[in-house]
Design an enzyme around this catalytic site. Structure first.
Site, PDB file in Angstrom:
ATOM      1  N   ASP A  11       0.900  -1.369  -0.136  1.00 15.58           N
ATOM      2  CA  ASP A  11       0.005   0.047  -0.080  1.00 15.58           C
ATOM      3  C   ASP A  11       0.823   1.285   0.219  1.00 15.58           C
ATOM      4  O   ASP A  11       1.974   1.202   0.125  1.00 15.58           O
ATOM      5  CB  ASP A  11      -0.887   0.094   1.252  1.00 15.58           C
ATOM      6  CG  ASP A  11      -1.940   1.133   1.285  1.00 15.58           C
ATOM      7  OD1 ASP A  11      -2.438   1.678   0.305  1.00 15.58           O
ATOM      8  OD2 ASP A  11      -1.966   1.763   2.535  1.00 15.58           O
ATOM      9  N   SER A  12       0.310   2.369  -0.226  1.00 14.61           N
ATOM     10  CA  SER A  12       1.058   3.630  -0.019  1.00 14.61           C
ATOM     11  C   SER A  12       1.631   3.814   1.356  1.00 14.61           C
ATOM     12  O   SER A  12       2.597   4.718   1.555  1.00 14.61           O
ATOM     13  CB  SER A  12       0.307   4.701  -0.373  1.00 14.61           C
ATOM     14  OG  SER A  12      -0.789   4.995   0.552  1.00 14.61           O
ATOM     15  N   CYS A  74      -4.439  -1.337  -1.974  1.00 12.80           N
ATOM     16  CA  CYS A  74      -4.477   0.053  -2.164  1.00 12.80           C
ATOM     17  C   CYS A  74      -5.532   0.043  -3.350  1.00 12.80           C
ATOM     18  O   CYS A  74      -5.256  -0.336  -4.631  1.00 12.80           O
ATOM     19  CB  CYS A  74      -3.352   0.486  -2.639  1.00 12.80           C
ATOM     20  SG  CYS A  74      -3.053   2.224  -3.061  1.00 12.80           S
ATOM     21  N   GLU A 154      -2.270   8.879   8.416  1.00 18.36           N
ATOM     22  CA  GLU A 154      -0.620   8.695   8.461  1.00 18.36           C
ATOM     23  C   GLU A 154      -0.187   9.274   9.993  1.00 18.36           C
ATOM     24  O   GLU A 154       0.778   9.081  10.286  1.00 18.36           O
ATOM     25  CB  GLU A 154       0.001   9.012   7.185  1.00 18.36           C
ATOM     26  CG  GLU A 154      -0.534   8.155   5.947  1.00 18.36           C
ATOM     27  CD  GLU A 154       0.420   6.681   5.983  1.00 18.36           C
ATOM     28  OE1 GLU A 154       1.561   6.797   6.324  1.00 18.36           O
ATOM     29  OE2 GLU A 154      -0.071   5.761   5.607  1.00 18.36           O
ATOM     30  N   CYS A 186     -10.834   3.094   0.342  1.00 25.11           N
ATOM     31  CA  CYS A 186      -9.443   3.479   0.536  1.00 25.11           C
ATOM     32  C   CYS A 186      -9.024   2.642   1.793  1.00 25.11           C
ATOM     33  O   CYS A 186      -9.795   2.588   2.739  1.00 25.11           O
ATOM     34  CB  CYS A 186      -9.142   4.877   0.661  1.00 25.11           C
ATOM     35  SG  CYS A 186      -7.527   5.315   1.338  1.00 25.11           S
ATOM     36  N   HIS A 188      -7.029   2.989   3.905  1.00 23.99           N
ATOM     37  CA  HIS A 188      -6.711   3.692   5.135  1.00 23.99           C
ATOM     38  C   HIS A 188      -7.805   4.087   6.122  1.00 23.99           C
ATOM     39  O   HIS A 188      -7.985   4.160   7.146  1.00 23.99           O
ATOM     40  CB  HIS A 188      -5.908   5.183   4.922  1.00 23.99           C
ATOM     41  CG  HIS A 188      -4.590   5.031   4.431  1.00 23.99           C
ATOM     42  ND1 HIS A 188      -4.117   4.599   3.310  1.00 23.99           N
ATOM     43  CD2 HIS A 188      -3.542   5.687   5.215  1.00 23.99           C
ATOM     44  CE1 HIS A 188      -2.737   4.729   3.316  1.00 23.99           C
ATOM     45  NE2 HIS A 188      -2.211   5.358   4.417  1.00 23.99           N
TER      46      HIS A 188
HETATM   47  N1  DGL Z   1      -4.635   3.379   1.110  1.00 27.23           N
HETATM   48  C1  DGL Z   1      -4.832   3.656  -0.448  1.00 27.23           C
HETATM   49  C2  DGL Z   1      -6.113   3.552  -1.234  1.00 27.23           C
HETATM   50  O1  DGL Z   1      -6.631   2.542  -0.728  1.00 27.23           O
HETATM   51  C3  DGL Z   1      -3.879   4.844  -0.657  1.00 27.23           C
HETATM   52  C4  DGL Z   1      -3.977   6.202   0.048  1.00 27.23           C
HETATM   53  C5  DGL Z   1      -3.062   7.272  -0.544  1.00 27.23           C
HETATM   54  O2  DGL Z   1      -1.973   7.073  -0.574  1.00 27.23           O
HETATM   55  O3  DGL Z   1      -3.755   8.460  -1.110  1.00 27.23           O
HETATM   56  O4  DGL Z   1      -6.338   4.140  -1.725  1.00 27.23           O
END
Ligand code: DGL
Length: 279
Positions: A11-12, A74, A154, A186, A188
């Site tokens: 993931d990011s 992600c 984050e 997302c 996150h």
């Molecule tokens: N967690 C990621 C997603 O599912 C990316 C979040 C990001 O880096 O903008 O899209």
């Protein structure tokens, strides 16, 4: 037959840990390698081209650890790069997160009104509208990008008046649309699930795709005889492109356990060119 090689998940940043946790719960014997690209997060506000480049590097990094499967934990990377990844790595089992989340939402909704929240890149790609429309053409999909959610997560800012205020701003339109199901598009966002769910109210089911993604991985590894059996608990290795200390302390806050030593990955030095099956 069994394949003892690890599953690679990326993931990011920290978001994919929501998927990793579910994968570990559903398949406790699998070894896992996690890469969080916190040094280059967020992905969701970058161009599709940049996200594609990062995605290829992330996959190549995991392949250098001889993984048997890649999990794109992600939504942004899935939205911007899935077709390019499938084309360039035909030989590689790849699991993404959009399909299982969409299927779960269609199963859950009663009034056919489904909300999707995600990063700007995911929402503008229309990937959820297409995935939901392919399963249920009559569904009404309402989407909203929530760019401030990722930096809040984050930073470990998951509760309190600031994320609550931000959530209210982002979600008020969706609330007016009377959706009964909301996809956290997302990885996150599950960290903010409590405040999102409280604001949306009891009548709205929240879809956090971690669990359904994990089930889908298990099915595909079982079908291809690649599931790792045995009794011992799988080992997990964590890598990040940013500070290992920060990743370890935020990761601990989420997983509620100490992460085995977090290692640093020099992701910029990894090639963007797709690798072949034999390296
Ligand atoms: N967690 C990621 C997603 O599912 C990316 C979040 C990001 O880096 O903008 O899209």
């Amino acid at each position: 037959m069994t394949d003892k090689r690890p599953i690679g998940i990326f993931d990011s940043g920290l978001g994919g840990l929501t998927v990793l946790e579910a994968v570990h719960k559903v398949m406790p014997h699998e070894d896992l390698i996690y890469f969080g690209d916190s040094g280059r997060a967020p992905y969701g506000t970058k161009s599709a081209e940049t996200v594609r480049k990062y995605t290829f590097q992330d996959i190549n990094f995991l392949l250098s650890h001889d993984v048997k499967m890649i999990v794109i934990a992600c939504n942004t990377a899935s939205a911007c790069s899935l077709s390019a990844v499938k084309e360039s790595y035909e030989w590689l089992p790849v699991q993404e997160v959009v399909g299982p989340g969409s299927a779960a939402a269609v199963k859950t909704t009663k009034n056919g009104k489904i909300g999707v929240i995600g990063t700007p890149a995911t929402i503008s790609s229309g990937v959820y509208e297409r995935a939901i429309g392919a399963i249920c053409p009559d569904a009404n999909v309402f989407s909203k990008s929530c760019p401030l959610f990722v930096p809040l997560v984050e930073e470990g800012w998951w509760t309190g008046p600031v994320p609550e205020r931000v959530a209210k701003e982002y979600l008020k339109e969706l609330k007016k649309q009377k959706i009964d199901t909301l996809i956290l598009g997302c990885t996150h966002y599950p960290y903010l699930e409590k405040i999102i769910s409280e604001y949306m109210g009891e009548g709205v089911s929240i879809i956090n795709s971690g669990r359904v993604v994990a089930e889908s991985i298990k099915n595909s590894l079982t079908e291809t005889d690649m599931l790792r059996g045995g009794r011992s608990e799988g080992k997990i290795r964590y890598f990040t492109s940013d500070s290992v200390t920060k990743f370890a302390s935020l990761g601990k806050m989420f997983l509620k356990e100490t992460l085995s030593p977090v290692e640093h990955a020099d992701i910029e030095s990894v090639s963007v060119a797709p690798r072949g099956k034999n390296g």
